[in-house]
Design an enzyme around this catalytic site. Structure first.
Site, short mmCIF file in Angstrom:
data_model
loop_
_atom_site.label_atom_id
_atom_site.label_comp_id
_atom_site.label_asym_id
_atom_site.label_seq_id
_atom_site.Cartn_x
_atom_site.Cartn_y
_atom_site.Cartn_z
CE LYS A 22 -1.52 1.38 4.14
NZ LYS A 22 -1.15 2.76 4.55
CG ASN A 23 2.46 2.61 3.50
OD1 ASN A 23 1.30 2.94 3.27
ND2 ASN A 23 2.89 2.38 4.72
CB CYS A 116 -4.33 9.88 11.81
SG CYS A 116 -2.72 9.19 12.16
NE ARG A 121 1.48 10.10 10.62
CZ ARG A 121 0.89 9.09 9.98
NH1 ARG A 121 -0.22 8.59 10.48
NH2 ARG A 121 1.38 8.62 8.86
N PRO A 122 2.49 16.00 11.49
CG PRO A 122 4.38 16.93 12.46
CD PRO A 122 3.38 15.82 12.63
CG ASP A 124 7.19 20.27 10.38
OD1 ASP A 124 6.62 19.16 10.41
OD2 ASP A 124 8.27 20.47 10.96
CG LEU A 125 10.13 17.63 8.59
CD1 LEU A 125 10.62 16.22 8.89
CD2 LEU A 125 11.14 18.67 9.04
CG ASP A 310 3.92 1.17 9.62
OD1 ASP A 310 4.04 1.44 8.41
OD2 ASP A 310 3.68 2.04 10.48
CG LEU A 332 9.53 6.67 13.86
CD1 LEU A 332 10.39 5.59 14.44
CD2 LEU A 332 9.33 6.43 12.39
NE ARG A 402 -7.00 4.31 6.03
CZ ARG A 402 -6.51 5.46 6.50
NH1 ARG A 402 -6.96 5.96 7.64
NH2 ARG A 402 -5.56 6.10 5.85
C1 EPZ Z 1 4.86 6.73 6.44
O1 EPZ Z 1 4.12 7.76 7.02
C2 EPZ Z 1 3.89 5.55 6.34
N1 EPZ Z 1 2.76 5.92 5.48
C3 EPZ Z 1 3.39 5.16 7.74
O2 EPZ Z 1 2.58 4.00 7.59
C4 EPZ Z 1 4.60 4.81 8.60
O3 EPZ Z 1 4.16 4.52 9.90
C5 EPZ Z 1 5.58 5.99 8.62
O4 EPZ Z 1 5.96 6.35 7.28
C6 EPZ Z 1 6.85 5.67 9.39
O5 EPZ Z 1 7.47 4.57 8.82
C7 EPZ Z 1 2.93 5.93 4.15
O6 EPZ Z 1 4.00 5.65 3.62
C8 EPZ Z 1 1.73 6.30 3.32
P1 EPZ Z 1 7.06 10.04 8.37
P2 EPZ Z 1 4.73 9.27 7.01
O7 EPZ Z 1 6.91 11.33 7.64
O8 EPZ Z 1 5.53 9.50 5.80
C9 EPZ Z 1 7.53 13.24 11.82
C10 EPZ Z 1 0.70 2.64 7.88
O9 EPZ Z 1 0.35 2.05 8.89
N2 EPZ Z 1 7.29 14.24 10.75
O10 EPZ Z 1 8.17 9.11 7.97
O11 EPZ Z 1 3.61 10.20 7.32
C11 EPZ Z 1 6.30 12.38 12.06
O12 EPZ Z 1 5.43 13.02 12.97
C12 EPZ Z 1 1.19 4.07 7.97
O13 EPZ Z 1 0.75 2.14 6.73
C13 EPZ Z 1 7.38 15.58 11.09
O14 EPZ Z 1 7.61 15.95 12.24
O15 EPZ Z 1 5.70 9.22 8.26
C14 EPZ Z 1 6.90 11.11 12.62
O16 EPZ Z 1 7.19 11.31 14.00
C15 EPZ Z 1 0.96 4.64 9.36
N3 EPZ Z 1 7.17 16.51 10.10
C16 EPZ Z 1 8.24 10.99 11.89
O17 EPZ Z 1 8.51 12.30 11.36
C17 EPZ Z 1 6.89 16.14 8.81
O18 EPZ Z 1 6.73 17.04 7.94
C18 EPZ Z 1 8.21 10.00 10.72
O19 EPZ Z 1 7.09 10.34 9.92
C19 EPZ Z 1 6.82 14.76 8.49
C20 EPZ Z 1 7.03 13.83 9.49
#
Ligand code: EPZ
Length: 426
Positions: A22-23, A116, A121-122, A124-125, A310, A332, A402
């Site tokens: 999915k991802n 969520c 889930r910001p 900002d990056l 995950d 995370l 989902r």
């Molecule tokens: C991806 O989410 C996956 N989703 C998530 O899977 C997975 O849990 C996550 O990566 C971590 O591996 C998809 O790929 C669609 P991140 P993502 O940006 O990209 C912080 C599932 O169950 N962060 O790698 O949203 C964030 O809060 C889902 O399939 C910022 O602070 O995760 C987190 O603490 C759930 N600012 C960390 O970074 C930002 O702009 C990692 O988040 C972006 C992220």
């Protein structure tokens, strides 16, 4: 509303074919916005999140045909750059259209995805990186409103303060059509990030450092890409979840159509728990510990290739059956223990201390009504239901739908007694 009824205590056996990831499918679908041709994608997982993103693309003017696990998308006629709240609120990965829309059209409005169940889930990056590439970004009435100078996004040097999976994917896609060279450091290393980079490279984008923390992209300066046919990589989290189903029921189960190197951290932890793992070229088989005793394990979640967040919920469920205490730390996300209270309803001995849980082990689980709260938490409840005495009814299983294709069918084929039933809305 659907619920899943599981009658616990059944041994499992046999093989389960793992679906496409999915991802990986989500960024691939978003990336078709960069294509001038109709894109063919095989091994597409038949799950709700995919349908949600396709609905969004349809709203933007793309057309697509999904039949079984084959998808064709033609985004060449996309004529809108507004991703509305009503769709984005149901799936935060919709943020993945931001980079492609902005780099192709020079403007877009994408609803802020919002948080969520598992955390704030910001994004900002994502936004800071696009601003470094010349984007003007404002947040107005819950929407990210982005635009670029008249000659579009410019290549830039970008450093991610934290590794972000969709952040890296968004910026690589934005850089693909930007003017000039983009150097991205501290990139996420997940296999899904690797696949989207390979797809863009095969579509003619000059990309170096694929699979490393440092990725260099030379943009086409606005020229659309000629995509090759795509096959989605296997879903490493689905594979890990079914290995845990074999583990928790002390059964022998084979997961096929997998990429073992994508689930090495999960395999390592299962071996630490005394399970027997056989690793093939495209399969992994799990068998119970020789002495029948499931060992405890300590886990800290981290970015790939370390232990995946995950899989955290699934291992909290599994370690309730270990002989002694396990400690699992979630690094995370700030609220990814929603499964714990539901597992406690089934009799699990678990204590939460800040971002750590202590799982006492040797819990006799008794079936009960429980409620799914997010995708991976709900898979933990399924695992617990497989081993709980009597009947477990999992409510709100739209969370499961989902991200897990044909879950009850795959479990029934392994010998589980599980059925989907209609219940009053809880
Ligand atoms: C991806 O989410 C996956 N989703 C998530 O899977 C997975 O849990 C996550 O990566 C971590 O591996 C998809 O790929 C669609 P991140 P993502 O940006 O990209 C912080 C599932 O169950 N962060 O790698 O949203 C964030 O809060 C889902 O399939 C910022 O602070 O995760 C987190 O603490 C759930 N600012 C960390 O970074 C930002 O702009 C990692 O988040 C972006 C992220």
């Amino acid at each position: 509303m659907d619920a899943l009824k599981i009658y616990g205590g059944k041994k499992l056996s046999g093989k389960v074919k793992i679906s496409g990831a999915k991802n990986s499918a989500l960024p691939i679908i978003a990336s078709t916005i960069l294509a001038k041709n109709r894109v063919k994608i095989e091994n597409m997982p038949n799950v709700v999140d995919i349908k949600t993103l396709l609905k969004l693309l349809g709203r933007l003017g793309a057309n697509y045909e999904l039949s079984g696990n084959s998808l064709e998308v033609d985004s060449s006629k996309v004529n809108s750059t507004v991703a509305n709240y009503d769709i984005v609120k149901t799936m935060r990965a919709s943020i993945l259209v931001l980079g492609p829309l902005l780099t192709r059209f020079g403007h877009c409005e994408v609803s802020l995805p919002g948080g969520c169940a598992i955390g704030a889930r910001p994004v900002d990056l994502h936004l800071k990186a696009l601003q470094k590439m010349g984007a003007e970004i404002t947040i107005d009435e819950g929407y990210i409103k982005a635009s670029t100078p008249k000659d579009g996004l410019q290549g830039a040097d970008i450093h991610f303060e934290k590794k972000s999976v969709t952040g890296t994917e968004n910026i690589v896609m934005a850089a693909a059509l930007a003017h000039g060279e983009t150097n991205i450091s501290n990139c996420a290393l997940e296999p899904e990030v690797v696949q989207i980079c390979e797809i863009l490279r095969d579509a003619g984008v000059e990309i170096e450092g694929i699979g490393t923390e440092q990725i260099r992209v030379v943009g086409t300066g606005g020229k659309l890409l000629q995509f090759q046919d795509i096959k989605v990589i296997p879903d490493r989290i689905e594979a890990g979840t079914y290995l845990c189903a074999g583990a928790i029921t002390k059964s022998t189960v084979k997961v096929s159509d997998v990429e073992p190197k994508h689930i090495q951290a999960t395999i390592n932890k299962l071996e630490e728990m005394n399970f027997k793992l056989e690793i093939g070229k495209d399969f992994v088989r799990i068998a119970p510990p020789e002495d029948g005793k499931i060992g405890s394990v300590d886990i800290v979640t981290a970015e790939f290739p370390k232990f995946p967040t995950d899989m955290q919920a699934q291992f909290v469920a599994l370690t309730t059956q270990a002989c002694s205490e396990s400690i699992i730390e979630e690094r995370l996300f700030e609220n990814r223990f929603m499964h714990v209270s539901e597992l406690q309803r089934l009799g699990a001995g678990i204590e939460i201390e800040k971002n750590q849980v202590k799982v006492s082990g040797s819990s006799e689980l008794i079936g009960a009504d429980v409620m799914a709260t997010d995708l991976r938490a709900s898979s933990a409840l399924v695992l617990a239901g497989l081993v709980a005495k009597g009947e477990t009814t999992i409510h709100r299983i739209y969370h499961l739908d989902r991200g897990y294709e044909s879950l009850e069918e795959k479990l029934r084929n392994l010998g589980a007694k599980v059925e989907r039933v209609k219940v009053d809305i809880l």
